[in-house]
Motif scaffolding. Structure first.
Motif, mmCIF file in Angstrom:
data_model
loop_
_atom_site.group_PDB
_atom_site.id
_atom_site.type_symbol
_atom_site.label_atom_id
_atom_site.label_comp_id
_atom_site.label_asym_id
_atom_site.label_seq_id
_atom_site.Cartn_x
_atom_site.Cartn_y
_atom_site.Cartn_z
ATOM 1 N N PHE B 20 -47.077 75.615 -31.031
ATOM 2 C CA PHE B 20 -46.917 76.579 -29.471
ATOM 3 C C PHE B 20 -47.713 77.931 -29.395
ATOM 4 C CE2 PHE B 20 -44.567 72.704 -28.456
ATOM 5 C CZ PHE B 20 -45.223 72.383 -27.379
ATOM 6 N N PRO B 21 -47.097 78.512 -30.187
ATOM 7 C CA PRO B 21 -47.752 79.840 -30.214
ATOM 8 C C PRO B 21 -49.107 80.041 -30.516
ATOM 9 C CG PRO B 21 -45.789 80.083 -31.398
ATOM 10 C CD PRO B 21 -45.997 78.617 -31.378
ATOM 11 N N SER B 22 -49.729 79.230 -31.372
ATOM 12 C CA SER B 22 -51.242 78.983 -31.427
ATOM 13 C C SER B 22 -51.890 78.855 -30.142
ATOM 14 C CB SER B 22 -51.400 78.067 -32.555
ATOM 15 O OG SER B 22 -50.487 78.056 -33.695
ATOM 16 N N ALA B 23 -51.081 77.430 -29.512
ATOM 17 C CA ALA B 23 -51.817 76.927 -28.196
ATOM 18 C C ALA B 23 -51.706 78.206 -27.348
ATOM 19 C CB ALA B 23 -50.927 75.918 -27.711
ATOM 20 N N GLY B 24 -50.628 79.092 -27.386
ATOM 21 C CA GLY B 24 -50.668 80.293 -26.374
ATOM 22 C C GLY B 24 -51.689 81.028 -26.718
ATOM 23 N N VAL B 25 -51.855 81.576 -28.079
ATOM 24 C CA VAL B 25 -52.855 82.670 -28.279
ATOM 25 C C VAL B 25 -54.134 82.053 -28.126
ATOM 26 C CG1 VAL B 25 -53.795 83.794 -30.229
ATOM 27 C CG2 VAL B 25 -51.565 83.729 -29.987
ATOM 28 N N LEU B 26 -54.556 80.741 -28.459
ATOM 29 C CA LEU B 26 -55.800 80.244 -28.337
ATOM 30 C C LEU B 26 -56.135 80.234 -26.734
ATOM 31 C CD1 LEU B 26 -56.237 77.068 -30.597
ATOM 32 C CD2 LEU B 26 -57.481 79.122 -30.515
ATOM 33 N N GLY B 27 -55.102 79.976 -25.870
ATOM 34 C CA GLY B 27 -55.567 79.869 -24.592
ATOM 35 C C GLY B 27 -55.663 81.484 -23.878
ATOM 36 N N ALA B 28 -54.943 82.420 -24.458
ATOM 37 C CA ALA B 28 -54.945 83.641 -23.996
ATOM 38 C C ALA B 28 -56.523 83.996 -24.420
ATOM 39 C CB ALA B 28 -54.081 84.513 -24.588
ATOM 40 N N VAL B 29 -57.106 84.261 -25.823
ATOM 41 C CA VAL B 29 -58.353 84.579 -26.191
ATOM 42 C C VAL B 29 -59.459 83.744 -25.589
ATOM 43 C CG1 VAL B 29 -59.704 84.318 -28.149
ATOM 44 C CG2 VAL B 29 -57.293 84.788 -28.681
ATOM 45 N N TYR B 30 -59.275 82.573 -25.022
ATOM 46 C CA TYR B 30 -60.208 81.803 -24.426
ATOM 47 C C TYR B 30 -60.279 82.606 -23.182
ATOM 48 C CZ TYR B 30 -62.518 78.214 -21.441
ATOM 49 O OH TYR B 30 -63.220 77.798 -20.544
ATOM 50 N N ALA B 31 -59.267 82.905 -22.345
ATOM 51 C CA ALA B 31 -59.175 83.441 -21.093
ATOM 52 C C ALA B 31 -60.128 84.788 -21.170
ATOM 53 C CB ALA B 31 -57.927 83.728 -20.481
ATOM 54 N N PHE B 32 -59.530 85.653 -22.022
ATOM 55 C CA PHE B 32 -60.474 87.001 -22.194
ATOM 56 C C PHE B 32 -61.981 86.520 -22.434
ATOM 57 C CE2 PHE B 32 -56.124 88.868 -23.478
ATOM 58 C CZ PHE B 32 -56.101 89.763 -22.442
ATOM 59 N N CYS B 58 -57.428 77.559 -16.215
ATOM 60 C CA CYS B 58 -56.157 76.889 -16.168
ATOM 61 C C CYS B 58 -56.368 75.645 -16.996
ATOM 62 C CB CYS B 58 -55.534 76.427 -14.720
ATOM 63 S SG CYS B 58 -54.272 75.066 -15.043
ATOM 64 N N GLY B 59 -57.631 75.059 -16.821
ATOM 65 C CA GLY B 59 -58.186 73.799 -17.367
ATOM 66 C C GLY B 59 -58.029 73.664 -18.916
ATOM 67 N N ILE B 60 -58.581 74.803 -19.488
ATOM 68 C CA ILE B 60 -58.495 74.607 -21.165
ATOM 69 C C ILE B 60 -57.280 75.108 -21.648
ATOM 70 C CG2 ILE B 60 -59.381 76.075 -23.069
ATOM 71 C CD1 ILE B 60 -61.416 73.987 -22.000
ATOM 72 N N MET B 61 -56.563 75.861 -20.866
ATOM 73 C CA MET B 61 -55.275 76.276 -21.320
ATOM 74 C C MET B 61 -54.278 75.015 -21.289
ATOM 75 S SD MET B 61 -54.407 79.907 -19.606
ATOM 76 C CE MET B 61 -55.197 81.351 -19.779
ATOM 77 N N THR B 62 -54.494 74.250 -19.968
ATOM 78 C CA THR B 62 -53.833 72.878 -20.138
ATOM 79 C C THR B 62 -54.008 72.051 -21.010
ATOM 80 O OG1 THR B 62 -53.558 73.184 -17.616
ATOM 81 C CG2 THR B 62 -53.059 71.125 -18.465
ATOM 82 N N VAL B 63 -55.143 71.961 -21.545
ATOM 83 C CA VAL B 63 -55.624 71.028 -22.748
ATOM 84 C C VAL B 63 -55.090 71.606 -23.872
ATOM 85 C CG1 VAL B 63 -57.489 70.209 -24.145
ATOM 86 C CG2 VAL B 63 -57.711 70.345 -21.477
ATOM 87 N N PHE B 64 -55.176 72.896 -24.242
ATOM 88 C CA PHE B 64 -54.447 73.525 -25.495
ATOM 89 C C PHE B 64 -52.927 73.098 -25.561
ATOM 90 C CE2 PHE B 64 -57.847 76.956 -25.786
ATOM 91 C CZ PHE B 64 -58.546 76.398 -26.820
ATOM 92 N N ASN B 65 -52.285 73.456 -24.292
ATOM 93 C CA ASN B 65 -50.794 73.056 -24.317
ATOM 94 C C ASN B 65 -50.507 71.671 -24.689
ATOM 95 O OD1 ASN B 65 -50.443 75.735 -23.818
ATOM 96 N ND2 ASN B 65 -50.044 75.658 -21.923
ATOM 97 N N LEU B 66 -51.313 70.704 -23.920
ATOM 98 C CA LEU B 66 -51.093 69.420 -23.750
ATOM 99 C C LEU B 66 -51.511 68.854 -25.316
ATOM 100 C CD1 LEU B 66 -52.613 66.870 -21.448
ATOM 101 C CD2 LEU B 66 -52.817 66.171 -23.851
ATOM 102 N N PHE B 67 -52.264 69.387 -26.050
ATOM 103 C CA PHE B 67 -52.373 68.833 -27.668
ATOM 104 C C PHE B 67 -51.108 69.476 -28.408
ATOM 105 C CE2 PHE B 67 -56.459 67.133 -26.268
ATOM 106 C CZ PHE B 67 -56.443 65.986 -27.016
ATOM 107 N N GLY B 68 -50.757 70.796 -27.855
ATOM 108 C CA GLY B 68 -49.821 71.300 -28.512
ATOM 109 C C GLY B 68 -48.413 70.318 -28.594
ATOM 110 N N ILE B 69 -48.294 69.855 -27.250
ATOM 111 C CA ILE B 69 -47.201 69.042 -26.981
ATOM 112 C C ILE B 69 -47.077 67.760 -27.831
ATOM 113 C CG2 ILE B 69 -46.098 67.417 -25.300
ATOM 114 C CD1 ILE B 69 -46.837 69.485 -23.137
#
Ligand SMILES: Nc1ncnc2c1ncn2[C@@H]1O[C@H](COP(=O)(O)OP(=O)(O)OP(=O)(O)O)[C@@H](O)[C@H]1O
Ligand SMILES: [Mg+2]
Lengths: 272, 241
Positions: B20-32, B58-69
């Protein structure tokens, strides 16, 4: 008599197949009870019912006067069990695995080291359980059963996968338990010589039915009276005859084989 | 509480705490990255700046989180079945339902941590890159809550599947299939598709503005509760084959 476990016509059916058929056991407090039977006789299934892992189809049982499912927690707190293969978390070390069990059972911290010590796993305690050898896994399973020294132990083939010295060691350990701290042991094994050396009472199961229950002495008399070992002589002419000739030297193995054979023959006749 | 701590200890070395932290960081980096590379294109879209900030990322972050789940749920339950530990647990004085609930709680909290990381990134971008005065903290918080809530049915559903099926590949396959079908139906108006947990999760990402859809909120709450109760009931019952 003071029985810690009594079962009343305990029966388990899987669809149409009857794995355990009207078994009534009586296990005396403080005794070692050897539970015997060929593969598929229903030993593990019976033990699983006693642990509440599977529900009986018919019949009932009580453990220390308690019943499932209302006293589940109280019953399980007093039973250490090892059913079939040992079960553990492969991602944790041996010690961490025992620590999980200890926390669930709400036992003091030092019980973990005590259990590791009992089974001779102190040195390997900090290695991953998933990387243990078969014998070490078995020892870990046994340590899990002995954790906190519960008053009742249900051990299903505990010496499975151990080396000869390990078998000897674990047998001595199990044998010493009722004296060390007052406990009752129900143990199933295919090593008949093992059971013969440590058990006080035996129960013999075949095709889910209880063929015999009583002390080893009673079994010898019973077999002698029925001439059962002689029936088995055709198969084991070597040791069987010699043992039979020695006074009181009827081997459990011969009695067991003859009894099962006779029951199978009777079963075949019934089927025809 | 005791059980919760025990469950946490079981997860050691499984990698769940990394997912989950990876999904979070990936999402954040992607946003930046996206906002720095395509800032002008994005901000010239015909929507309010706040809507652009929230919905475009939101789209990519959701996908990261979804695969994290999906991965985390499979990992947690695989570890339980792998060495046969589930069998041992059945012969111990614990309620399987309570263990299930703790597992659900742990994964929810981890997902929350991932979402927090991602929304911190959004907060940062909103503060620095949006036109003066366009950033509204309230809108961000409301949308973050909405996205998190919409993700809960998938989490609840995956924990249910992974707890009941011993073969890890089945829930994994169902998760991927759910993701693909969810993608296909995420932008349909038909409310019946809200029965599909993956559609619910992808809804906020498919919307054009950052206003929470009340139908999605209701569907999310109901589905999460239904899957949770089902899982609780099934694990409790499976004691008696
Ligand atoms: N879950 C199940 N579903 C269907 N049949 C089962 C199930 N569990 C056990 N059985 C059947 O019940 C019978 C008794 O099995 P059990 O494991 O109790 O034998 P056992 O005496 O322990 O044998 P072994 O010495 O090989 O361990 C077997 O014929 C087995 O196939
Ligand atoms: Mg067995």
């Amino acid at each position: 008599m003071d029985n810690i476990i009594t079962t009343e016509r305990l029966t388990k059916k899987y669809k149409r197949f009857t794995a355990v058929d009207g078994v009534s056991l009586h296990i005396r407090r403080g005794s070692i009870y050897g539970f015997l039977g060929p593969n598929g006789a229903g030993k593990s299934t019976t033990m699983k019912m006693l642990l509440g892992i599977t529900a009986p189809t018919a019949g009932s049982f009580s453990i220390d006067g308690r019943h499932f499912p209302e006293d589940r927690t109280a019953i399980l707190k007093g039973i250490g069990s090892l059913i079939e293969s040992p079960a553990f978390y492969a991602n944790l070390t041996g010690r961490e695995n025992l620590d999980i069990l200890r926390r669930i059972l709400e036992l003091p911290k030092d019980t973990v080291d005590d259990a590791l010590e009992l089974v001779g796993l102190t040195e390997a305690g900090n290695r991953l359980a998933g990387k243990y050898s078969l014998g070490m896994k078995q020892r870990l399973g046994l340590a899990g059963a002995l954790l906190g020294r519960p008053p009742l132990l249900l051990l299903d083939e505990p010496t499975n996968g151990l080396d000869p010295s390990g078998i000897h060691e674990i047998r001595s350990l199990i044998q010493s338990l009722p004296e060390r701290y007052h406990c009752t042991v129900m143990i199933s094994s295919h090593m008949l010589s093992e059971i013969e050396r440590m058990a006080d009472d035996v129960g013999i199961l075949n095709h889910g039915r209880l063929l015999f229950e009583g002390s080893l002495e009673e079994l010898r008399c019973y077999a002698g009276g029925q001439g059962k070992p002689a029936g088995g002589l055709g198969k084991s002419a070597d040791g069987g005859a010699a043992a039979y000739l020695q006074p009181g030297g009827v081997r459990l193995e011969d009695v067991f084989l003859a009894m099962v054979e006779q029951d199978n023959a009777a079963g075949k006749r019934r089927a025809e | 509480m005791r059980l919760f701590v025990i469950e946490l200890r079981k997860e050691r070395r499984t990698g769940v705490f990394l997912v989950f932290p990876s999904a979070g960081v990936l999402g954040a980096v992607y946003a930046f990255l996206v906002f720095h590379l395509r800032k002008d294109t994005l901000l010239s879209l015909p929507s309010a700046p706040m809507d652009i900030l929230l919905t475009q990322l939101c789209g990519i972050m959701t996908v990261f989180n979804l695969f994290g789940i999906i991965t985390a749920a499979c990992m947690v339950c695989h570890m339980e079945f792998q060495g046969g530990a589930a069998k041992k647990m059945a012969a111990l004085p614990v309620s399987a339902g309570a263990v299930y609930f703790c597992r659900f709680l742990i994964l929810s909290m981890l997902l929350l941590a991932a979402a927090a990381l991602q929304n911190l990134a959004l907060l940062w971008i909103g503060r620095t890159d949006l036109p003066q005065g366009a950033f509204v903290l309230g809108t961000l918080l409301r949308f973050a809550g909405y996205v998190f809530l919409a993700a809960m049915p998938v989490l609840s559903f995956m924990v249910l599947l992974a707890s009941c099926l011993q073969n890890m590949w089945v829930p994994l396959g169902v998760g991927v299939a759910g993701f693909l079908t969810g993608m296909a139906f995420a932008d349909t108006e038909q409310p019946l598709f809200l029965l599909h947990p993956f559609v619910v999760m992808l809804k906020p990402a498919a919307a054009m503005n950052a206003k929470p859809d009340i139908a999605v909120v209701i569907a999310a709450i109901v589905e999460t509760a239904v899957f949770l109760c089902m899982g609780f009931w099934l694990t409790e019952k499976s004691h008696y084959e």
